[in-house]
Every structure is written in structure tokens, then in C-alpha cells.
Scaffold this motif. Structure first.
Motif, PDB file in Angstrom:
ATOM      1  N   ALA A 146       0.821  -1.214   0.000  1.00  0.00           N
ATOM      2  CA  ALA A 146       0.000   0.000   0.000  1.00  0.00           C
ATOM      3  C   ALA A 146       0.855   1.265   0.000  1.00  0.00           C
ATOM      4  CB  ALA A 146      -0.930  -0.009   1.215  1.00  0.00           C
ATOM      5  N   GLN A 285     -16.606  -7.040  -0.696  1.00  0.00           N
ATOM      6  CA  GLN A 285     -15.511  -6.580  -1.530  1.00  0.00           C
ATOM      7  C   GLN A 285     -14.514  -7.710  -1.746  1.00  0.00           C
ATOM      8  OE1 GLN A 285     -14.529  -3.446  -3.061  1.00  0.00           O
ATOM      9  NE2 GLN A 285     -13.093  -4.940  -3.904  1.00  0.00           N
ATOM     10  N   LEU A 287     -11.031  -9.288  -2.206  1.00  0.00           N
ATOM     11  CA  LEU A 287      -9.696  -8.867  -1.795  1.00  0.00           C
ATOM     12  C   LEU A 287      -8.597  -9.615  -2.540  1.00  0.00           C
ATOM     13  CD1 LEU A 287     -10.195  -8.700   2.089  1.00  0.00           C
ATOM     14  CD2 LEU A 287     -10.280  -6.800   0.450  1.00  0.00           C
ATOM     15  N   ARG A 312      -7.185  -3.524   6.388  1.00  0.00           N
ATOM     16  CA  ARG A 312      -8.396  -2.799   5.977  1.00  0.00           C
ATOM     17  C   ARG A 312      -8.845  -1.834   7.078  1.00  0.00           C
ATOM     18  NH1 ARG A 312     -10.450  -1.806   1.523  1.00  0.00           N
ATOM     19  NH2 ARG A 312     -12.566  -2.647   1.735  1.00  0.00           N
ATOM     20  N   GLY A 315      -7.261   1.298   6.609  1.00  0.00           N
ATOM     21  CA  GLY A 315      -7.617   2.028   5.407  1.00  0.00           C
ATOM     22  C   GLY A 315      -6.946   1.571   4.136  1.00  0.00           C
ATOM     23  N   VAL A 316      -6.323   0.394   4.159  1.00  0.00           N
ATOM     24  CA  VAL A 316      -5.622  -0.115   2.982  1.00  0.00           C
ATOM     25  C   VAL A 316      -6.634  -0.558   1.916  1.00  0.00           C
ATOM     26  CG1 VAL A 316      -4.194  -2.041   2.155  1.00  0.00           C
ATOM     27  CG2 VAL A 316      -3.529  -0.768   4.206  1.00  0.00           C
ATOM     28  N   GLU A 317      -6.322  -0.237   0.667  1.00  0.00           N
ATOM     29  CA  GLU A 317      -7.206  -0.576  -0.451  1.00  0.00           C
ATOM     30  C   GLU A 317      -7.136  -2.075  -0.776  1.00  0.00           C
ATOM     31  OE1 GLU A 317      -9.393   1.407  -2.076  1.00  0.00           O
ATOM     32  OE2 GLU A 317      -8.893   2.886  -0.528  1.00  0.00           O
ATOM     33  N   PRO A 318      -8.199  -2.644  -1.372  1.00  0.00           N
ATOM     34  CA  PRO A 318      -8.230  -4.086  -1.678  1.00  0.00           C
ATOM     35  C   PRO A 318      -7.062  -4.561  -2.540  1.00  0.00           C
ATOM     36  CG  PRO A 318     -10.426  -3.160  -1.876  1.00  0.00           C
ATOM     37  CD  PRO A 318      -9.503  -2.002  -1.642  1.00  0.00           C
ATOM     38  N   ALA A 319      -6.650  -3.777  -3.520  1.00  0.00           N
ATOM     39  CA  ALA A 319      -5.570  -4.214  -4.412  1.00  0.00           C
ATOM     40  C   ALA A 319      -4.277  -4.444  -3.653  1.00  0.00           C
ATOM     41  CB  ALA A 319      -5.354  -3.179  -5.526  1.00  0.00           C
TER      42      ALA A 319
END
Length: 480
Positions: A146, A285, A287, A312, A315-319
Motif C-alpha cells: 500500500a 468486496q 480482496l 483494511r 484504510g488499505v485498499e483491496p488491491a
């Protein structure tokens, strides 16, 4: 104290006793001395190594008492202890009588974070009986993916004191915490934390399962965003319910099944999030895929879900979850595939030093020739054998307490052939592999998952795993 607040202590002239030389004691003594404290180090041992360490500290002006870790030095206002020192030691009983507080290295690091104007990075903390190191390293890999400055610290890799006092300003720390460390960390308040599982372990230190669980549960105290628990292990959810957390902090479950709202889980080979999405009642979502987890054994997928939940929560994005899991490489001797010989897989899980870890390891394969044994540390094996009996093609036993496993096999899996190796010399592992190969059939897995500590025959579990891998590779070379 809120999670982001920094506690300041005026160390100048404060009389602090550091209990124990070693990986935590020496950095603690140095850090306190540099801040003007009068530091006395006490240590039970008085061997050549301890004397060399003492000489280095004494050259700085730090007092060291070797061979006497029991007596409370006069004027002591605080004790900072190595995590392994048991709570019933005379030093701590004397401290309690005198009203002297006891901190561990984690507590000291927590208090010193932000010292001298450094940025106080939030902590994402992980504890549990098994899987801590793997989960923390997965978490660090996800955070790095991230683009965050992070490190895997605590009971792993970089020491917490070095991390909080070093020159690097981290965005967030992935922190592995043992029950020992949590016992001595009364004011720790993580951003988010996970208890992966709970099984009897270190009961000689804690005194009871209840005390052990309570110390593990301390990791949830004061959490601000998420308390992550294992849906398959209700005791972990119970610890969340008992924790005093910041208002708005959420309970987040992880499961190998389909997740409910506020959970992460698995659907059709996909790791999905129904906790950190806009409409968790109706949405999920994606992951990562199960195949992105290395290795994709059930308990390792659970580790990945716990790591993903903490990431998560930050605040880390799924990608980045997907990319971090793909980039992660497990440590040696943790379900490590060594070789395939004659359609038989050979897997090294020497790190499975207790029954709980071994149960997870055995559950990862359908047909197994199991190599087990060593120092049982007071464990019993009936439940383990009962659960694994249908998967066992055969068993090869070695080590000091192999008879305990043999007796459990006789009671609960009498039809499974057992090879009992009496020898304890350096060639014993080679014979164990050879005998396991004789029992194995195409499609089987020869699995070293000892369910015991290694010190009866090997320096540590690493050396045991290396002996297994060496024996397998030698066999592979012969059959090539």
C-alpha cells in the motif's frame, strides 16, 4: 490514554532496575541510561557471555549485578523486565510489596514512542497461540504494498525499542506480541488488534488457562478502530466482549466460510470483505484469491484473513491486500514444501511445536505419513490423534516423549502403522525420513509436524527442520 496520545516520563535521576540481560534488557538499559536514569541491571546468570555483556554496560556507567536476579535493589522506582521472567519471581513479589511498578520491553517502547519529537506510529497488533509471526509478516507485506513505511516488529525481527527510537519515521507498525509481553504492558493501546486463536500453552508461566487468555485479551484494551477475532474460536470473540475499547471501535470476525456482516471470509475461492464496505449488509468486496496465499493451507488462509482485516482497518485498499499476499514468502520450517519424490510430497513444519499448531498442519493434507515427537512440555495427544486418525497412512515417532504419542495412537488409531525410533543421534532424522518413505504411497504427504519442542535432540526447531530437509534432499538426489 487514547491510542494516539504519547506518554512522557521524566527519566532524569529516576532509579530503574532492568531485569535480565539479552535481546530486550540491553537495549532497555541503554535507552534509559541515555535519558538520564540511574540504571541497575540484575541477571540470574553469571556466565562468560553475561560477564561480557555486563562489561559493555558498565563502561557506559550502568550498574550490573550478575547471579542475583532475586533481590530488589534499594531506591528502585520502576522495574523493566525481560518478557520471559515469570510473575512469581521473588524480585517481582518484592516489587509488589514495595509498590514498585513492573513494565516489560513492550510497555517501555510504548511509553517512549514519539520521544524526542519522533512521529509516534500507530500499532497494528497480533497475538494468539499460533500463527502470530506469519500473520504479522503478511500484514507488513500488505502495508508495504500500500506504499506505507512499516516494519514487522515486537516478538519478531526488529525490536520494538529500536523501531520507536530509530531514525526511520514509520507510518504504521505491524507488531507481534506474546502473552508474556502483554502481561507486562498495562498501558498499551493499539490502533487495531487481532487474537488469532487460543489453546493451552505456557500454562506453567501464567498459572492457568484463564490467566493466559486474560493476558492475550489485553491486546484489545483501548483499541480505536477494530478488534479482530476468529469466528471458529469463540474464546477470541469472548475476549473482545470483555475489552474496554474506544467508542466506535468495532468487532471484526474472520472465517474460512462465507462471511456475515462485519466479517471477512471465503466465497468460491475468493477472500472477501463484508466489514469495511459501504453497505456490509448487502455488499462484499473481493480482496484476493485463495491461490494468492502461500501456502494455501486452511490455517494460513485464516492468517491471511486476519492480516487483511487489520490492514483494511487501517484504510488499505483491496488491491494492496492482494499484492501484499502475493509478495509474501513464509519463513522456513512453516509448512515448507521441500521436494516431491515418487509422487510423494515432503513438507517441513518443524515450527509446529505444540498440538494446536500440529492439528492445523495435519488438517492441510488428505493422506499423511506423520513424523512426530520430541519434548511434549506437558501436552497430551488424544484429541490431536482422534482428529487426524482418518488422514494417517502411517506414523514415525522420535524423541524423548514419543511414547506419549504412541499411547494416544494405540488408543485412538490402532490400525495406523507406527515406527518407533529409539535412536537420538544426528542420523535419526535420516532414518525417520527413510522409514516414512517406506510407508508412503503416491499422492501421500510425508509431514514433519512434531507437536513437540525440539531441544531433546536439536538446538531449536530450525535445526530440526534443516535436518529433515537435508535428509529429503539427499533422498531426492539418490532417486534422480
Amino acid at each position: 490514554m487514547g491510542s494516539q496520545e504519547v506518554s512522557t516520563v521524566d527519566w532524569q535521576g529516576k532509579h530503574v532496575t532492568v531485569a535480565g540481560l539479552g535481546v530486550s534488557g540491553i537495549p532497555a538499559a541503554r535507552a534509559l541510561h541515555e535519558r538520564g536514569a540511574h540504571v541497575t541491571v540484575v541477571n540470574d546468570g553469571d556466565d562468560e557471555r553475561a560477564r561480557a555483556q555486563a562489561a559493555e554496560l558498565e563502561a557506559l556507567g550502568i550498574t550490573v549485578r550478575l547471579g542475583d536476579g532475586a533481590t530488589l535493589p534499594p531506591s528502585t522506582e520502576l522495574i523493566v523486565t525481560a518478557p520471559g521472567w515469570q510473575p512469581d519471581k521473588p524480585l517481582f513479589l518484592a516489587a509488589a510489596e514495595a509498590g514498585v511498578p513492573v513494565w516489560g520491553d513492550v510497555e517501555l517502547a510504548w511509553r517512549l514512542r514519539g520521544d524526542n519529537g519522533r512521529k509516534a506510529a500507530p500499532w497494528l497488533a497480533v497475538t494468539g497461540t499460533n500463527g502470530k509471526t506469519t500473520t504479522v509478516r503478511m500484514l507488513a507485506s500488505i502495508l508495504e504494498a500500500a506504499g506505507l513505511r512499516t516494519a514487522a516488529v515486537g516478538n519478531i525481527g526488529v525490536s520494538l525499542l529500536d523501531a520507536v527510537l530509530g531514525d526511520t519515521e514509520y507510518d504504521v507498525l505491524a507488531v507481534e506480541l506474546s502473552s508474556y509481553q502483554l502481561h507486562w504492558a498495562p498501558s498499551l493501546r493499539a490502533h487495531s488488534a487481532a487474537v488469532l486463536n487460543l489453546a493451552p500453552d505456557h500454562l506453567d508461566w501464567h498459572g492457568s488457562m484463564e490467566a493466559y487468555a486474560a493476558d492475550k485479551g489485553r491486546v484489545y484494551e483501548g483499541n480505536t478502530v477494530a478488534c479482530v477475532y476468529n469466528v471458529a474460536d469463540p474464546a477470541t470473540e469472548g475476549l473482545v466482549r470483555e475489552a474496554d475499547v474506544e467508542e466506535g471501535c468495532r468487532a471484526i470476525g474472520f472465517t474460512l466460510g462465507a462471511p456475515g456482516p462485519s466479517q471477512l471470509g471465503v466465497v468460491d475461492g475468493i477472500l472477501v470483505d463484508r466489514a469495511f464496505v459501504a453497505n456490509r449488509q448487502k455488499q462484499a468486496q473481493e480482496l484476493a484469491e485463495v491461490s494468492d496465499v502461500n501456502p494455501p493451507a486452511p490455517h494460513n488462509i485464516a492468517n491471511a484473513l486476519a492480516a487483511a482485516a487489520l490492514a483494511r482497518a487501517f484504510g488499505v485498499e483491496p488491491a494492496a491486500v492482494r499484492d501484499g499476499l502475493r509478495a509474501f514468502r513464509p519463513d522456513a520450517h512453516r509448512i515448507e514444501h521441500v521436494a516431491d519424490i515418487g509422487e510423494v510430497a515432503y513438507v517441513d513444519d518443524s515450527k509446529a511445536t505444540n498440538t494446536h499448531a500440529t492439528e492445523a498442519s495435519l488438517a492441510a493434507y488428505d493422506s499423511i505419513v506423520w513424523i512426530a515427537g520430541g519434548l511434549a512440555k506437558g501436552a497430551t495427544f488424544d484429541e490431536l490423534v482422534t482428529g487426524a486418525a482418518k488422514r494417517l497412512r502411517g506414523v514415525v515417532l522420535m524423541g524423548a516423549d514419543r511414547a506419549l504419542i504412541h499411547e494416544a495412537l494405540t488408543r485412538h488409531a490402532p490400525e495406523v502403522p507406527v515406527v518407533d525410533l529409539e535412536r537420538t543421534d544426528t542420523g535419526a532424522m535420516s532414518e525417520a525420513v527413510a522409514r516414512a518413505a517406506e510407508l508412503a504411497r503416491p499422492g501421500d504427504t510425508v509431514l514433519l509436524a512434531p507437536a513437540c519442542a525440539s531441544m531433546d535432540m536439536f538446538t531449536n526447531y530450525n535445526k530440526r527442520g534443516e535436518a529433515f530437509a537435508d535428509a529429503v534432499r539427499a533422498r531426492a538426489d539418490e532417486s534422480a
